[in-house]
Design a protein around this motif. Structure first.
Motif, PDB file in Angstrom:
ATOM      1  N   LEU A  18     -35.256 -12.483  24.269  1.00  0.00           N
ATOM      2  CA  LEU A  18     -33.749 -12.535  24.132  1.00  0.00           C
ATOM      3  C   LEU A  18     -33.485 -13.066  22.732  1.00  0.00           C
ATOM      4  O   LEU A  18     -33.974 -13.883  21.934  1.00  0.00           O
ATOM      5  CB  LEU A  18     -33.545 -13.825  25.110  1.00  0.00           C
ATOM      6  N   HIS A  19     -32.621 -12.231  22.083  1.00  0.00           N
ATOM      7  CA  HIS A  19     -31.990 -12.834  20.832  1.00  0.00           C
ATOM      8  C   HIS A  19     -30.581 -13.270  21.143  1.00  0.00           C
ATOM      9  O   HIS A  19     -29.673 -12.509  21.728  1.00  0.00           O
ATOM     10  CB  HIS A  19     -31.925 -11.660  19.852  1.00  0.00           C
ATOM     11  N   ALA A  20     -30.314 -14.308  20.677  1.00  0.00           N
ATOM     12  CA  ALA A  20     -28.800 -14.956  20.987  1.00  0.00           C
ATOM     13  C   ALA A  20     -28.245 -15.277  19.538  1.00  0.00           C
ATOM     14  O   ALA A  20     -29.006 -16.064  18.811  1.00  0.00           O
ATOM     15  CB  ALA A  20     -28.799 -16.021  22.087  1.00  0.00           C
ATOM     16  N   GLY A  21     -26.892 -15.114  19.256  1.00  0.00           N
ATOM     17  CA  GLY A  21     -26.358 -15.504  17.998  1.00  0.00           C
ATOM     18  C   GLY A  21     -25.000 -15.097  17.921  1.00  0.00           C
ATOM     19  O   GLY A  21     -24.339 -14.888  18.744  1.00  0.00           O
ATOM     20  N   TYR A  22     -24.611 -15.102  16.516  1.00  0.00           N
ATOM     21  CA  TYR A  22     -23.258 -14.766  16.116  1.00  0.00           C
ATOM     22  C   TYR A  22     -23.217 -13.531  15.447  1.00  0.00           C
ATOM     23  O   TYR A  22     -24.223 -13.177  14.522  1.00  0.00           O
ATOM     24  CB  TYR A  22     -22.701 -16.052  15.108  1.00  0.00           C
ATOM     25  N   ASN A  23     -22.166 -12.845  15.361  1.00  0.00           N
ATOM     26  CA  ASN A  23     -21.995 -11.386  14.419  1.00  0.00           C
ATOM     27  C   ASN A  23     -22.142 -12.054  12.968  1.00  0.00           C
ATOM     28  O   ASN A  23     -21.309 -13.188  12.488  1.00  0.00           O
ATOM     29  CB  ASN A  23     -20.563 -10.993  14.622  1.00  0.00           C
ATOM     30  N   ASN A  24     -23.013 -11.376  12.247  1.00  0.00           N
ATOM     31  CA  ASN A  24     -23.122 -11.870  10.827  1.00  0.00           C
ATOM     32  C   ASN A  24     -23.439 -13.426  10.590  1.00  0.00           C
ATOM     33  O   ASN A  24     -23.067 -14.158   9.618  1.00  0.00           O
ATOM     34  CB  ASN A  24     -22.029 -11.538  10.068  1.00  0.00           C
ATOM     35  N   GLY A  25     -24.148 -14.024  11.461  1.00  0.00           N
ATOM     36  CA  GLY A  25     -24.487 -15.613  11.437  1.00  0.00           C
ATOM     37  C   GLY A  25     -25.818 -15.675  11.960  1.00  0.00           C
ATOM     38  O   GLY A  25     -26.617 -15.055  11.706  1.00  0.00           O
TER      39      GLY A  25
END
Length: 474
Positions: free
Chosen positions: A352-359
């Motif tokens: 799983l990859h979890a995060g923010y656009n461009n962040g």
């Protein structure tokens, strides 16, 4: 037809003495019209009208508008047909008509009426437009100085662009939709508009107000944008842009979890159990039915995910065979805000990859006894996020191409690469473009490309969408 300096300036004195009312107010919007200003730009005893206009532009509307009024008294009227683009300074002494769209890239002065059977677009600051009579068009996009001393009648929409120039109307202004944006718009007659977004409106306010009268394809609540280019393309094609009836106003839901979403969740207890320092204000996503909570401070620390029972990533991460291609991939984007979740399955391992656009982003791996068990987990995750997230493949709806950026930090200097799928083409930062028969084949090639990069020591760094991604913003 030439302008004779002595005759022109003498007539200018007489014209200036009798200017009054809305005409004088409009001509004075950028300062009082002065004969001396005209005299200083009369560089030869005899000048072509277009030469004088060119000498006065770019600059404030007052002197060029004043010069046009004087010209009307000296020059014999002669009508003209305009086509496509005005690329050189022109003075039309009579009426002007365009049978299709008209793009103005240079000063244009019309001493009579201007009629455009399509969208009229200017290009400030080089495109000062002055119409002494009535100006009509289907649509108007103006970024330059634009002066109409008669009435301005635009069938569908007027868009102001940038805040350096002005749209000035001495007569009445009539249009269905006026979006001043941050443009200076002044009407010294009466303004007749059904929908008016005033100077200084925010993008979010504009999209929200437009949702009541523009078709959904022309605004985006989440991005806080009006799609002006699409709007005017449709106007030019004669396609509908307005709803048949007024619709309920849409408002953008907050990025942060609402009080309703947090209801019943022990946020304080969850934060206290976080493996890294966290606070209640760091909650960026919450799902009440499962008790899931995401914690992060954008740009400061990576994502922490509490799945309702435990925080992910506390157990040792299972090894991943980087030589293999992902068995399947599912990418989700939060319906509001910029959170994403990408789930990959490699045999019996789910990543799983979890995060923010461009962040910031964080990767978690879960090992299962069999590939079937891992596949069931992926299906469970699909179901879990279906309500709050939208599933995407090659682009985030309404936002742009989905770009995967990978990084390799193992060498003396960090290396980066990225890829997107545009329709049926795989495009990479290295300049490669591979064309396929269908999107599915292009996505399959993307998986091969990702596998090759993992073997070379690259890992996913971030998911991005236009306009941030290096490829997507082209």
């Amino acid at each position: 037809m030439l302008l004779i300096q002595e005759e022109f300036l003498s007539r200018a004195e007489a014209v200036r003495a009798r200017l009054d009312g809305a005409t004088l107010e409009a001509l004075s919007h950028h300062g009082d019209p002065e004969v001396s200003e005209l005299a200083s730009n009369f560089r030869d005893p005899r000048m072509e009208p277009s030469q004088l206009i060119q000498a006065l532009c770019p600059g404030p509307l007052s002197p060029v508008g004043f010069a046009a009024v004087v010209m009307r008294e000296l020059l014999a009227p002669e009508d003209a047909v305009l086509e496509g683009t005005v690329s050189e300074a022109r003075v039309i002494t009579g009426n002007a008509r365009a049978s299709g769209p008209l793009r103005v890239e240079a000063p244009l002065v019309v001493l009579g009426d201007l009629e455009v059977a399509g969208v009229l677009e200017d290009c400030g600051p080089d495109s000062t437009v002055v119409v002494l009579g009535r100006c009509t068009a289907w649509g108007l996009q103006t970024s330059g100085n634009f002066l109409v001393l008669g009435d301005l009648v635009v069938r569908d929409a007027i868009q102001g662009i940038h805040n350096d120039e002005s749209l000035i109307v001495a007569g009445d202004l009539t249009t269905r939709f006026l979006d001043e944006n941050d443009h200076d718009v002044a009407c010294y007659g009466k303004a007749h508009t059904e929908h008016h977004l005033e100077n200084g409106r925010s993008g979010e306010t504009a999209a929200s107000l437009a949702s009541t009268f523009l078709l959904p394809e022309l605004w985006d609540i989440d991005l806080g944008e009006l799609h002006h280019d699409v709007l005017f393309e449709r106007i030019q094609k004669g396609e509908p842009v307005f709803t048949a009836t007024l619709q309920p106003r849409r408002v953008r839901e907050p990025d942060a979890p609402t009080a309703e979403e947090l209801q019943g969740l022990d946020i304080a207890g969850i934060v206290a159990r976080a493996p890294e320092d966290a606070h209640a204000k760091d909650v960026v996503y919450a799902q009440r039915k499962t008790g899931e909570v995401w914690l992060t401070r954008p740009g400061i620390r990576a994502m922490q995910i509490f799945d309702g029972n435990r925080f992910l990533g506390q157990e040792p991460q299972p090894a991943l065979d980087v030589k293999q291609r992902a068995s399947e991939r599912v990418t989700f984007w939060r319906k509001r805000g910029d959170l994403f979740l990408e789930v990959e399955r490699f045999g019996a391992v789910v990543q799983l990859h979890a995060g923010y656009n461009n962040g910031s982003m964080r990767t978690f791996r879960l090992a299962f006894e069999t590939s079937d068990a891992a596949a069931r987990e992926l299906r469970r995750l699909e179901s879990r996020y279906a309500e709050d997230f939208v599933r995407v493949t090659t682009g985030v709806p309404g936002r742009g191409p989905l770009e995967r950026e990978l990084a390799n930090y193992s060498g003396p200097k960090a290396q980066y690469t990225s890829a997107i799928v545009e329709g049926t083409t795989l495009v990479t930062r290295e300049g490669e473009r591979q064309q396929f028969d269908d999107e599915a084949s292009a996505l399959g090639a993307l998986e091969e490309w990702l596998a090759s990069k993992r073997q070379a020591g690259f890992d996913l760094k971030i998911l991005e969408w236009k306009p941030y991604g290096l490829l997507g913003k082209r």
